[in-house]
Write a protein that holds these residues in place. Structure first.
Motif, PDB file in Angstrom:
ATOM      1  N   LYS A   3     -54.954 -48.401  -5.437  1.00 40.42           N
ATOM      2  CA  LYS A   3     -53.853 -47.943  -6.278  1.00 40.42           C
ATOM      3  C   LYS A   3     -54.324 -47.193  -7.517  1.00 40.42           C
ATOM      4  CE  LYS A   3     -52.490 -52.276  -6.174  1.00 40.42           C
ATOM      5  NZ  LYS A   3     -51.735 -53.513  -6.408  1.00 40.42           N
ATOM      6  N   THR A   4     -55.614 -46.916  -7.635  1.00 35.63           N
ATOM      7  CA  THR A   4     -56.123 -46.262  -8.833  1.00 35.63           C
ATOM      8  C   THR A   4     -56.582 -44.839  -8.550  1.00 35.63           C
ATOM      9  OG1 THR A   4     -58.389 -47.045  -8.515  1.00 35.63           O
ATOM     10  CG2 THR A   4     -56.913 -48.464  -9.786  1.00 35.63           C
ATOM     11  N   VAL A   5     -56.635 -44.068  -9.630  1.00 37.35           N
ATOM     12  CA  VAL A   5     -57.219 -42.737  -9.601  1.00 37.35           C
ATOM     13  C   VAL A   5     -58.407 -42.794 -10.548  1.00 37.35           C
ATOM     14  CG1 VAL A   5     -56.857 -40.301 -10.145  1.00 37.35           C
ATOM     15  CG2 VAL A   5     -54.989 -41.648  -9.177  1.00 37.35           C
ATOM     16  N   THR A  34     -54.393 -35.978  -4.405  1.00 39.91           N
ATOM     17  CA  THR A  34     -54.513 -35.501  -5.776  1.00 39.91           C
ATOM     18  C   THR A  34     -54.713 -33.992  -5.755  1.00 39.91           C
ATOM     19  OG1 THR A  34     -56.916 -35.784  -5.854  1.00 39.91           O
ATOM     20  CG2 THR A  34     -55.575 -37.653  -6.573  1.00 39.91           C
ATOM     21  N   ALA A  35     -54.309 -33.329  -6.839  1.00 44.10           N
ATOM     22  CA  ALA A  35     -54.524 -31.887  -6.956  1.00 44.10           C
ATOM     23  C   ALA A  35     -54.550 -31.503  -8.432  1.00 44.10           C
ATOM     24  CB  ALA A  35     -53.429 -31.108  -6.235  1.00 44.10           C
ATOM     25  N   ILE A  43     -54.585 -31.182 -16.246  1.00 40.49           N
ATOM     26  CA  ILE A  43     -53.412 -31.778 -15.610  1.00 40.49           C
ATOM     27  C   ILE A  43     -53.702 -32.046 -14.131  1.00 40.49           C
ATOM     28  CG2 ILE A  43     -50.965 -31.501 -15.057  1.00 40.49           C
ATOM     29  CD1 ILE A  43     -51.562 -31.788 -18.046  1.00 40.49           C
ATOM     30  N   LEU A  44     -53.482 -33.296 -13.745  1.00 44.14           N
ATOM     31  CA  LEU A  44     -53.726 -33.743 -12.379  1.00 44.14           C
ATOM     32  C   LEU A  44     -52.424 -34.277 -11.794  1.00 44.14           C
ATOM     33  CD1 LEU A  44     -55.868 -34.416 -10.164  1.00 44.14           C
ATOM     34  CD2 LEU A  44     -56.065 -36.666 -11.247  1.00 44.14           C
ATOM     35  N   ALA A  45     -52.080 -33.815 -10.603  1.00 41.04           N
ATOM     36  CA  ALA A  45     -50.938 -34.358  -9.867  1.00 41.04           C
ATOM     37  C   ALA A  45     -51.467 -35.373  -8.863  1.00 41.04           C
ATOM     38  CB  ALA A  45     -50.193 -33.243  -9.139  1.00 41.04           C
ATOM     39  N   THR A  46     -50.774 -36.510  -8.753  1.00 38.07           N
ATOM     40  CA  THR A  46     -51.170 -37.543  -7.798  1.00 38.07           C
ATOM     41  C   THR A  46     -49.961 -37.957  -6.982  1.00 38.07           C
ATOM     42  OG1 THR A  46     -50.750 -39.382  -9.338  1.00 38.07           O
ATOM     43  CG2 THR A  46     -52.961 -38.419  -9.365  1.00 38.07           C
ATOM     44  N   GLY A  47     -50.196 -38.260  -5.715  1.00 39.19           N
ATOM     45  CA  GLY A  47     -49.122 -38.705  -4.833  1.00 39.19           C
ATOM     46  C   GLY A  47     -49.524 -39.991  -4.148  1.00 39.19           C
ATOM     47  N   ARG A  51     -44.148 -44.007  -3.048  1.00 41.39           N
ATOM     48  CA  ARG A  51     -43.043 -43.047  -3.066  1.00 41.39           C
ATOM     49  C   ARG A  51     -42.826 -42.426  -4.439  1.00 41.39           C
ATOM     50  NH1 ARG A  51     -38.597 -45.483   1.180  1.00 41.39           N
ATOM     51  NH2 ARG A  51     -40.056 -45.539   2.928  1.00 41.39           N
ATOM     52  N   THR A  52     -43.930 -42.125  -5.111  1.00 47.43           N
ATOM     53  CA  THR A  52     -43.858 -41.402  -6.377  1.00 47.43           C
ATOM     54  C   THR A  52     -44.919 -40.308  -6.403  1.00 47.43           C
ATOM     55  OG1 THR A  52     -45.390 -42.837  -7.600  1.00 47.43           O
ATOM     56  CG2 THR A  52     -43.041 -43.424  -7.682  1.00 47.43           C
ATOM     57  N   VAL A  53     -44.616 -39.284  -7.194  1.00 49.63           N
ATOM     58  CA  VAL A  53     -45.572 -38.239  -7.554  1.00 49.63           C
ATOM     59  C   VAL A  53     -45.706 -38.324  -9.065  1.00 49.63           C
ATOM     60  CG1 VAL A  53     -45.933 -35.756  -7.692  1.00 49.63           C
ATOM     61  CG2 VAL A  53     -45.014 -36.765  -5.606  1.00 49.63           C
TER      62      VAL A  53
END
Length: 81
Positions: A3-5, A34-35, A43-47, A51-53
């Motif tokens: 559950k971690t980044v 991740t992107a 800025i990092l996007a995580t999915g 069910r969240t981004v």
């Protein structure tokens, strides 16, 4: 997967942290994708399967902003336009 980044600093792989520069724990289920933003390098996007981004400012801990989506996030990408 968990559950971690984690952000890694490969130049510090041998120190006490093992090279982990930051850990983000804003998801409640497996992080699938991740992107990095193509022009805003912090800025990092995580999915996730929760069910969240989320959008994270990598310079600041606990900076995530999340949005619910209708299903598990399998992959994520930035729109270039």
């Amino acid at each position: 997967a968990d559950k971690t980044v984690k952000l890694w600093d490969v130049t510090k792989a041998d120190d006490a942290t093992g090279g982990v520069a930051a850990t983000f724990s804003h998801h409640t289920d497996k992080v699938q994708s991740t992107a990095w933003h193509p022009t805003e390098g912090t800025i990092l996007a995580t999915g996730s399967y929760d069910r969240t981004v989320a959008l994270v400012d990598a310079r600041v801990e606990n900076s995530s902003k999340k949005v619910k989506i209708p299903a598990d996030c399998e992959s994520i990408a930035w729109d270039p336009h």
